[in-house]
Design an enzyme around this catalytic site. Sequence first.
Site, PDB file in Angstrom:
ATOM      1  N   GLY A   1       0.764  -1.212  -0.232  1.00 47.62           N
ATOM      2  CA  GLY A   1      -0.045  -0.219  -0.075  1.00 47.62           C
ATOM      3  C   GLY A   1       0.654   1.530   0.280  1.00 47.62           C
TER       4      GLY A   1
ATOM      5  N   ALA B   1       1.388   2.812  -2.406  1.00 48.37           N
ATOM      6  CA  ALA B   1       1.101   3.951  -3.295  1.00 48.37           C
ATOM      7  C   ALA B   1       0.075   5.130  -2.204  1.00 48.37           C
TER       8      ALA B   1
ATOM      9  N   THR C   1      -4.970   0.793  -6.621  1.00 46.40           N
ATOM     10  CA  THR C   1      -6.802   1.188  -6.635  1.00 46.40           C
ATOM     11  C   THR C   1      -7.253   2.368  -6.941  1.00 46.40           C
TER      12      THR C   1
ATOM     13  N   THR D   1      -5.915   1.457  13.177  1.00 43.26           N
ATOM     14  CA  THR D   1      -6.339   2.189  13.312  1.00 43.26           C
ATOM     15  C   THR D   1      -7.127   2.710  14.820  1.00 43.26           C
ATOM     16  N   ASP D   2      -7.183   3.817  15.392  1.00 40.49           N
ATOM     17  CA  ASP D   2      -7.869   3.716  16.508  1.00 40.49           C
ATOM     18  C   ASP D   2      -9.177   3.882  16.756  1.00 40.49           C
ATOM     19  N   GLU D   3      -9.514   3.158  15.481  1.00 44.04           N
ATOM     20  CA  GLU D   3     -11.172   2.984  14.946  1.00 44.04           C
ATOM     21  C   GLU D   3     -11.590   1.275  15.626  1.00 44.04           C
TER      22      GLU D   3
ATOM     23  N   TYR E   1     -15.459  -1.100   8.268  1.00 44.35           N
ATOM     24  CA  TYR E   1     -13.915  -0.583   7.352  1.00 44.35           C
ATOM     25  C   TYR E   1     -13.614  -1.427   8.954  1.00 44.35           C
TER      26      TYR E   1
ATOM     27  N   LYS F   1     -10.590  -4.578  10.192  1.00 44.65           N
ATOM     28  CA  LYS F   1      -9.408  -4.134   9.809  1.00 44.65           C
ATOM     29  C   LYS F   1      -8.916  -4.676  11.725  1.00 44.65           C
TER      30      LYS F   1
ATOM     31  N   VAL G   1     -20.973  18.705   6.122  1.00 44.24           N
ATOM     32  CA  VAL G   1     -20.473  18.230   7.148  1.00 44.24           C
ATOM     33  C   VAL G   1     -22.085  17.936   8.430  1.00 44.24           C
ATOM     34  N   TYR G   2     -20.867  15.937   8.457  1.00 38.49           N
ATOM     35  CA  TYR G   2     -22.226  14.978   8.534  1.00 38.49           C
ATOM     36  C   TYR G   2     -23.220  15.070   9.801  1.00 38.49           C
TER      37      TYR G   2
ATOM     38  N   ARG H   1     -12.445  13.915  16.251  1.00 40.51           N
ATOM     39  CA  ARG H   1     -11.255  12.916  16.020  1.00 40.51           C
ATOM     40  C   ARG H   1      -9.808  13.583  16.395  1.00 40.51           C
TER      41      ARG H   1
ATOM     42  N   ASN I   1     -15.470  18.076  14.293  1.00 36.30           N
ATOM     43  CA  ASN I   1     -15.220  18.214  13.247  1.00 36.30           C
ATOM     44  C   ASN I   1     -15.756  19.293  12.909  1.00 36.30           C
TER      45      ASN I   1
ATOM     46  N   GLY J   1     -23.895   4.871  11.958  1.00 34.79           N
ATOM     47  CA  GLY J   1     -23.890   4.574  12.258  1.00 34.79           C
ATOM     48  C   GLY J   1     -22.381   5.790  12.940  1.00 34.79           C
TER      49      GLY J   1
HETATM   50  P1  NAD Z   1      -4.716   4.778   1.248  1.00 39.56           P
HETATM   51  O1  NAD Z   1      -6.900   4.385   0.781  1.00 39.56           O
HETATM   52  O2  NAD Z   1      -4.603   5.880   1.061  1.00 39.56           O
HETATM   53  O3  NAD Z   1      -4.179   3.870   0.554  1.00 39.56           O
HETATM   54  C1  NAD Z   1      -4.182   2.439   0.352  1.00 39.56           C
HETATM   55  C2  NAD Z   1      -3.310   2.261  -0.181  1.00 39.56           C
HETATM   56  O4  NAD Z   1      -3.596   0.118  -0.040  1.00 39.56           O
HETATM   57  C3  NAD Z   1      -3.962   2.037  -1.959  1.00 39.56           C
HETATM   58  O5  NAD Z   1      -2.053   2.375  -2.487  1.00 39.56           O
HETATM   59  C4  NAD Z   1      -4.104   0.733  -2.827  1.00 39.56           C
HETATM   60  O6  NAD Z   1      -3.644   0.415  -4.410  1.00 39.56           O
HETATM   61  C5  NAD Z   1      -3.547  -0.231  -1.397  1.00 39.56           C
HETATM   62  N1  NAD Z   1      -4.198  -1.276  -1.666  1.00 39.56           N
HETATM   63  C6  NAD Z   1      -5.716  -1.558  -1.915  1.00 39.56           C
HETATM   64  N2  NAD Z   1      -6.204  -2.632  -1.738  1.00 39.56           N
HETATM   65  C7  NAD Z   1      -5.355  -3.475  -2.069  1.00 39.56           C
HETATM   66  C8  NAD Z   1      -4.668  -4.585  -2.165  1.00 39.56           C
HETATM   67  N3  NAD Z   1      -6.254  -5.710  -2.575  1.00 39.56           N
HETATM   68  N4  NAD Z   1      -3.084  -5.148  -2.603  1.00 39.56           N
HETATM   69  C9  NAD Z   1      -2.244  -4.194  -3.129  1.00 39.56           C
HETATM   70  N5  NAD Z   1      -2.374  -2.684  -2.368  1.00 39.56           N
HETATM   71  C10 NAD Z   1      -3.823  -2.809  -2.254  1.00 39.56           C
HETATM   72  O7  NAD Z   1      -4.591   4.728   2.689  1.00 39.56           O
HETATM   73  P2  NAD Z   1      -4.590   5.425   3.969  1.00 39.56           P
HETATM   74  O8  NAD Z   1      -5.067   6.279   4.555  1.00 39.56           O
HETATM   75  O9  NAD Z   1      -3.472   5.728   3.211  1.00 39.56           O
HETATM   76  O10 NAD Z   1      -4.362   4.333   5.312  1.00 39.56           O
HETATM   77  C11 NAD Z   1      -3.255   3.274   5.233  1.00 39.56           C
HETATM   78  C12 NAD Z   1      -3.166   2.567   6.065  1.00 39.56           C
HETATM   79  O11 NAD Z   1      -3.674   2.748   7.431  1.00 39.56           O
HETATM   80  C13 NAD Z   1      -4.301   1.351   5.896  1.00 39.56           C
HETATM   81  O12 NAD Z   1      -4.048   0.398   6.431  1.00 39.56           O
HETATM   82  C14 NAD Z   1      -5.487   2.287   6.890  1.00 39.56           C
HETATM   83  O13 NAD Z   1      -6.174   1.006   8.026  1.00 39.56           O
HETATM   84  C15 NAD Z   1      -4.477   3.029   8.554  1.00 39.56           C
HETATM   85  N6  NAD Z   1      -5.353   3.716   8.866  1.00 39.56           N
HETATM   86  C16 NAD Z   1      -5.173   5.184   8.638  1.00 39.56           C
HETATM   87  C17 NAD Z   1      -5.357   6.724   9.054  1.00 39.56           C
HETATM   88  C18 NAD Z   1      -6.330   7.252   8.319  1.00 39.56           C
HETATM   89  O14 NAD Z   1      -6.094   8.429   8.883  1.00 39.56           O
HETATM   90  N7  NAD Z   1      -5.957   7.982   6.745  1.00 39.56           N
HETATM   91  C19 NAD Z   1      -5.354   6.163  10.230  1.00 39.56           C
HETATM   92  C20 NAD Z   1      -5.332   5.322  10.835  1.00 39.56           C
HETATM   93  C21 NAD Z   1      -5.489   4.282  10.044  1.00 39.56           C
HETATM   94  O1  DAU Z   2      -9.253   7.293  12.998  1.00 38.71           O
HETATM   95  C1  DAU Z   2      -8.564   6.853  12.319  1.00 38.71           C
HETATM   96  C2  DAU Z   2      -9.081   6.546  10.845  1.00 38.71           C
HETATM   97  O2  DAU Z   2      -9.685   7.640   9.969  1.00 38.71           O
HETATM   98  C3  DAU Z   2      -8.984   5.696   9.289  1.00 38.71           C
HETATM   99  O3  DAU Z   2      -8.401   4.658  10.109  1.00 38.71           O
HETATM  100  C4  DAU Z   2      -9.446   5.813   8.373  1.00 38.71           C
HETATM  101  O4  DAU Z   2      -8.691   5.155   7.582  1.00 38.71           O
HETATM  102  C5  DAU Z   2      -9.251   7.294   7.793  1.00 38.71           C
HETATM  103  O5  DAU Z   2     -10.675   7.349   7.208  1.00 38.71           O
HETATM  104  C6  DAU Z   2     -10.346   8.411   9.144  1.00 38.71           C
HETATM  105  O6  DAU Z   2     -11.506   7.650   9.214  1.00 38.71           O
HETATM  106  P1  DAU Z   2     -12.675   9.313   9.523  1.00 38.71           P
HETATM  107  O7  DAU Z   2     -13.904   8.203   8.806  1.00 38.71           O
HETATM  108  O8  DAU Z   2     -12.261   9.247  10.611  1.00 38.71           O
HETATM  109  O9  DAU Z   2     -12.475   9.818   8.330  1.00 38.71           O
HETATM  110  P2  DAU Z   2     -12.712  11.209   7.517  1.00 38.71           P
HETATM  111  O10 DAU Z   2     -11.835  11.822   6.937  1.00 38.71           O
HETATM  112  O11 DAU Z   2     -13.661   9.682   6.765  1.00 38.71           O
HETATM  113  O12 DAU Z   2     -13.936  11.705   8.305  1.00 38.71           O
HETATM  114  C7  DAU Z   2     -13.646  12.299   9.013  1.00 38.71           C
HETATM  115  C8  DAU Z   2     -14.945  12.755  10.045  1.00 38.71           C
HETATM  116  O13 DAU Z   2     -15.307  14.041   9.475  1.00 38.71           O
HETATM  117  C9  DAU Z   2     -15.679  11.947  10.782  1.00 38.71           C
HETATM  118  O14 DAU Z   2     -16.292  12.152  12.231  1.00 38.71           O
HETATM  119  C10 DAU Z   2     -16.938  12.354   9.899  1.00 38.71           C
HETATM  120  C11 DAU Z   2     -16.254  13.578   9.276  1.00 38.71           C
HETATM  121  N1  DAU Z   2     -17.229  14.061   7.815  1.00 38.71           N
HETATM  122  C12 DAU Z   2     -15.954  13.073   7.112  1.00 38.71           C
HETATM  123  C13 DAU Z   2     -16.657  13.367   5.160  1.00 38.71           C
HETATM  124  C14 DAU Z   2     -15.800  13.001   3.987  1.00 38.71           C
HETATM  125  C15 DAU Z   2     -17.311  15.116   7.511  1.00 38.71           C
HETATM  126  O15 DAU Z   2     -18.295  15.939   8.569  1.00 38.71           O
HETATM  127  N2  DAU Z   2     -18.118  15.333   5.945  1.00 38.71           N
HETATM  128  C16 DAU Z   2     -17.108  14.486   5.010  1.00 38.71           C
HETATM  129  O16 DAU Z   2     -17.442  15.472   4.021  1.00 38.71           O
END
Ligand code: NAD
Ligand code: DAU
Length: 344
Positions: free
Chosen positions: A7, A9, A36, A124-126, A149, A153, A205-206, A213, A248, A274
């Site tokens: 992952g 990329a 993806t 993730t903290d989720e 999701y 995880k 804003v949901y 967060r 948020n 949810g």
């Molecule tokens: P992202 O969605 O930006 O990137 C995911 C990457 O995984 C992409 O490059 C995609 O092409 C690749 N991928 C997806 N399915 C695949 C498969 N079957 N085989 C190979 N590659 C595949 O995700 P991110 O936000 O960079 O998150 C990275 C990791 O960190 C994830 O495991 C996510 O659960 C975790 N995480 C993210 C956050 C956040 O705030 N973004 C917070 C906590 C944990």
């Molecule tokens: O907590 C770690 C997680 O954070 C990671 O594990 C996930 O991969 C990452 O996507 C992120 O999840 P969230 O659901 O918290 O992130 P998101 O950016 O989707 O949303 C952040 C907050 O903002 C959440 O309470 C939903 C709200 N939201 C989100 C979007 C996209 C809005 O109010 N409006 C929006 O358009």
Amino acid sequence: MAIFVTGGAGFIGSEFVRAWVRRFPAETVINFDKLTYAGNLENLAPVANEPGYRMYRGDICDAGAVREALPERCDAVVHFAAESHVDRSILSASEFVRTNVLGTQVLLDVAREKGVKRFLYISTDEVGGSIPPGRLFREDSPPAPSSPYAASKTAGEHLVRAAAHTFGIDALITRTSNNYGPYQFPEKLIPLAISNARLDQPIPVYGDGLQVRDWIHVADNCRAVAAVLQRGRPGATYHIGGGNQTPNRELLGLLLNIMGKPESLLVSVTDRLGHDRRYAVEGSLIRSELGWEPEIPLEDGLRATVQWYDANREWLEHARSGEYRQYYDRMYGRDLKGAGGDRA
Ligand code: NAD
Ligand code: DAU
């Protein structure tokens, strides 16, 4: 040292790869990514020609492809690859189960077969679910995921712990809070808000927007991941929090203020199904054991992130012109149309 990153990329994985290649130019980094909708090779342009960096396009669920790409006795697998967007998991969970659960088991199996020395699972903290006010999610608290999701995880975590217990694999887990920073796909809150605000388009804003967060800059998170990879205790789970628990609406107010845009761009839309009210990790273990601390204050990090998106409009345009648009329309089009707005 040779590390195998899945992952790499995506948003966080690419930050990790760029930072690691710059820091250790003589080492080998193999980036294994399916590319993806969330995988973007433009994220890796700064290191693509470095001698130690290799890209391998493949699916972590495909054991044959992983076997071909993963070298014997590789020092570590750093497993970022996942379906990562909660809203998408609500629309359809099957790809989340496939990649985040089955894909993790395939990686564990092949890593064991090839004698990989260390396996780091990026969680993730989720996985802790919604945490009531005044409480914190600790490393030893029981997981209680509430979105498809987060459940996928959590299942990945269980498989990692089971492999460590059963086969003695040196496996670790990091649980990070919400990352923000450059190269984040504009379906997530902060890049979506920046990108819409620049075009004077409404920001959805949901619900009441009071969900909390804990925001962390992606560079701080990746320094923590590197510390765990290099010095983490075998079998340990480390929480990585930013220390920035923010509702948020307050976060978006700060962002709009930095951008010089009015709060009237914020438009209430139907809440996420949810929707978890609050995430809050207890993160003292990584500080006491590994000496890691977040270094980037939220306001500075947001300012730098806004500047990055302004300076990289082409990247944003490319990201915005993909599948994202169709998905977004299906999920939120009606609310925004109702508010008289245009969509991202
Ligand atoms: P992202 O969605 O930006 O990137 C995911 C990457 O995984 C992409 O490059 C995609 O092409 C690749 N991928 C997806 N399915 C695949 C498969 N079957 N085989 C190979 N590659 C595949 O995700 P991110 O936000 O960079 O998150 C990275 C990791 O960190 C994830 O495991 C996510 O659960 C975790 N995480 C993210 C956050 C956040 O705030 N973004 C917070 C906590 C944990
Ligand atoms: O907590 C770690 C997680 O954070 C990671 O594990 C996930 O991969 C990452 O996507 C992120 O999840 P969230 O659901 O918290 O992130 P998101 O950016 O989707 O949303 C952040 C907050 O903002 C959440 O309470 C939903 C709200 N939201 C989100 C979007 C996209 C809005 O109010 N409006 C929006 O358009």
